[in-house]
Enzyme design. Sequence first.
Site, PDB file in Angstrom:
ATOM      1  N   PRO A 120       0.826  -1.213   0.000  1.00 33.09           N
ATOM      2  CA  PRO A 120       0.000   0.000   0.000  1.00 33.09           C
ATOM      3  C   PRO A 120       0.864   1.267   0.000  1.00 33.09           C
ATOM      4  O   PRO A 120       0.379   2.335  -0.338  1.00 33.09           O
ATOM      5  CB  PRO A 120      -0.809  -0.090   1.305  1.00 33.09           C
ATOM      6  CG  PRO A 120      -0.491  -1.388   1.932  1.00 33.09           C
ATOM      7  CD  PRO A 120       0.641  -2.022   1.202  1.00 33.09           C
TER       8      PRO A 120
ATOM      9  N   GLU B  39       0.603  -7.146   8.480  1.00 34.59           N
ATOM     10  CA  GLU B  39       0.813  -5.704   8.597  1.00 34.59           C
ATOM     11  C   GLU B  39       1.901  -5.209   7.662  1.00 34.59           C
ATOM     12  O   GLU B  39       2.007  -4.030   7.374  1.00 34.59           O
ATOM     13  CB  GLU B  39       1.122  -5.315  10.044  1.00 34.59           C
ATOM     14  CG  GLU B  39      -0.107  -5.322  10.938  1.00 34.59           C
ATOM     15  CD  GLU B  39      -1.299  -4.567  10.344  1.00 34.59           C
ATOM     16  OE1 GLU B  39      -1.197  -3.344  10.194  1.00 34.59           O
ATOM     17  OE2 GLU B  39      -2.316  -5.205  10.031  1.00 34.59           O
TER      18      GLU B  39
ATOM     19  N   ARG C 289      -1.378  -7.962 -21.173  1.00 38.06           N
ATOM     20  CA  ARG C 289      -2.134  -7.415 -22.313  1.00 38.06           C
ATOM     21  C   ARG C 289      -1.251  -6.675 -23.315  1.00 38.06           C
ATOM     22  O   ARG C 289      -1.641  -6.491 -24.457  1.00 38.06           O
ATOM     23  CB  ARG C 289      -3.200  -6.424 -21.832  1.00 38.06           C
ATOM     24  CG  ARG C 289      -4.301  -7.003 -20.992  1.00 38.06           C
ATOM     25  CD  ARG C 289      -5.245  -5.898 -20.560  1.00 38.06           C
ATOM     26  NE  ARG C 289      -5.828  -5.194 -21.696  1.00 38.06           N
ATOM     27  CZ  ARG C 289      -6.817  -5.668 -22.436  1.00 38.06           C
ATOM     28  NH1 ARG C 289      -7.343  -6.829 -22.155  1.00 38.06           N
ATOM     29  NH2 ARG C 289      -7.268  -4.976 -23.461  1.00 38.06           N
TER      30      ARG C 289
ATOM     31  N   ASP D 124      -7.502   0.799 -26.569  1.00 35.51           N
ATOM     32  CA  ASP D 124      -7.787   0.883 -25.140  1.00 35.51           C
ATOM     33  C   ASP D 124      -7.772   2.333 -24.696  1.00 35.51           C
ATOM     34  O   ASP D 124      -6.911   3.101 -25.086  1.00 35.51           O
ATOM     35  CB  ASP D 124      -6.740   0.111 -24.327  1.00 35.51           C
ATOM     36  CG  ASP D 124      -7.136  -1.347 -24.137  1.00 35.51           C
ATOM     37  OD1 ASP D 124      -8.257  -1.692 -24.541  1.00 35.51           O
ATOM     38  OD2 ASP D 124      -6.323  -2.106 -23.604  1.00 35.51           O
TER      39      ASP D 124
HETATM   40  C1  9D3 Z   1      -2.259   0.052   9.187  1.00 32.88           C
HETATM   41  C2  9D3 Z   1      -1.703   0.412   7.899  1.00 32.88           C
HETATM   42  N1  9D3 Z   1      -2.135  -0.452   6.776  1.00 32.88           N
HETATM   43  C3  9D3 Z   1      -1.546   0.134   5.557  1.00 32.88           C
HETATM   44  C4  9D3 Z   1      -2.532   0.922   4.771  1.00 32.88           C
HETATM   45  C5  9D3 Z   1      -1.690  -1.835   6.992  1.00 32.88           C
HETATM   46  C6  9D3 Z   1      -1.898  -2.714   5.826  1.00 32.88           C
HETATM   47  C7  9D3 Z   1      -3.136  -2.900   5.253  1.00 32.88           C
HETATM   48  C8  9D3 Z   1      -3.309  -3.761   4.169  1.00 32.88           C
HETATM   49  C9  9D3 Z   1      -0.819  -3.417   5.319  1.00 32.88           C
HETATM   50  C10 9D3 Z   1      -0.984  -4.287   4.248  1.00 32.88           C
HETATM   51  C11 9D3 Z   1      -2.236  -4.440   3.703  1.00 32.88           C
HETATM   52  C12 9D3 Z   1      -2.411  -5.364   2.584  1.00 32.88           C
HETATM   53  N2  9D3 Z   1      -2.424  -4.679   1.266  1.00 32.88           N
HETATM   54  C13 9D3 Z   1      -1.453  -4.855   0.397  1.00 32.88           C
HETATM   55  O1  9D3 Z   1      -0.566  -5.628   0.668  1.00 32.88           O
HETATM   56  C14 9D3 Z   1      -1.445  -4.124  -0.852  1.00 32.88           C
HETATM   57  C15 9D3 Z   1      -2.260  -3.048  -1.358  1.00 32.88           C
HETATM   58  C16 9D3 Z   1      -3.384  -2.355  -0.801  1.00 32.88           C
HETATM   59  O2  9D3 Z   1      -3.887  -2.622   0.303  1.00 32.88           O
HETATM   60  N3  9D3 Z   1      -3.938  -1.341  -1.570  1.00 32.88           N
HETATM   61  C17 9D3 Z   1      -3.469  -0.990  -2.774  1.00 32.88           C
HETATM   62  N4  9D3 Z   1      -2.431  -1.612  -3.328  1.00 32.88           N
HETATM   63  C18 9D3 Z   1      -1.848  -2.619  -2.605  1.00 32.88           C
HETATM   64  S1  9D3 Z   1      -0.530  -3.501  -3.138  1.00 32.88           S
HETATM   65  C19 9D3 Z   1      -0.474  -4.438  -1.789  1.00 32.88           C
END
Ligand code: 9D3
Length: 252
Positions: A89, A116, A154, A169
């Site tokens: 994220p 996490e 793609r 696209d």
């Molecule tokens: C408490 C903070 N959180 C971060 C926003 C913890 C957290 C939440 C969800 C840590 C990892 C995750 C799992 N998500 C992913 O691994 C992830 C992801 C996403 O949640 N949104 C957009 N792209 C991606 S790429 C990997």
Amino acid sequence: MKFDIVTIFPRMVEAGLAEGVVGRAKERGTLDVVVHNLRDFTSDKHHVVDDMPFGGGPGMVLKPEPMFRAVEAIRETRGAPGAVVMTSPAGRPFTQDEARRLAACGHVVLLCGRYEGVDERVREHLATDEISIGDYVVSGGELPALVIVDAVARLIPGVVGDGQSVEEDSFTRGLLDYPHYTRPADFRGLTVPEVLMSGHHGEIRRWRRLQALRRTLERRPDLLESVTLDDDERDMLRTLVRARIDDETQRS
Ligand code: 9D3
């Protein structure tokens, strides 16, 4: 194009790769995708992949050793990858440009995060890229990895069949798509724009470009900043902008 995906949920990833455009390209051999179970790269009896965070706090962190061993095994059996992407994220937002860049790499390893987070040493010394698919929270990197594989695949010649066009696209062009209609011409009194039934291919092309511009102006004006328009399209856009200003003047 080669992909290696490292995950603690290999069946989830396999299921997502089995269908559609990607599934067919795998069957034909245009895509070579291998899914690796992170647990297979542990060295303890219980195949533990996560541990408590140093410093305390909630949740668990994916340990570095299995990730490093997985990528080392991939290097030995599948060759040196052009990119090792960690899904996170906190990564750079995934875009069509990023998809093009990865497609040019030829061989991409994807490391799916969970819990996490992932030990920082994976990010710093194993991954070459850290990518997010957008500003919303999903439970792990598996769905993001599938999104990335699909978008990159793609772009590989032969993956998308004749029926579907990559060139047209919306994001290839930089505009949103125009509206589509199929039979019946009258569905419960809802009719199809006359021009599409006219057989005038020149007029149809023009109408579609106008609709694409109108939609982009209404929904994603930010895209218009970086799109290349020909003289005709710039004219259409000016007309649309003027019509909207007129609308607003009338309403107020
Ligand atoms: C408490 C903070 N959180 C971060 C926003 C913890 C957290 C939440 C969800 C840590 C990892 C995750 C799992 N998500 C992913 O691994 C992830 C992801 C996403 O949640 N949104 C957009 N792209 C991606 S790429 C990997």
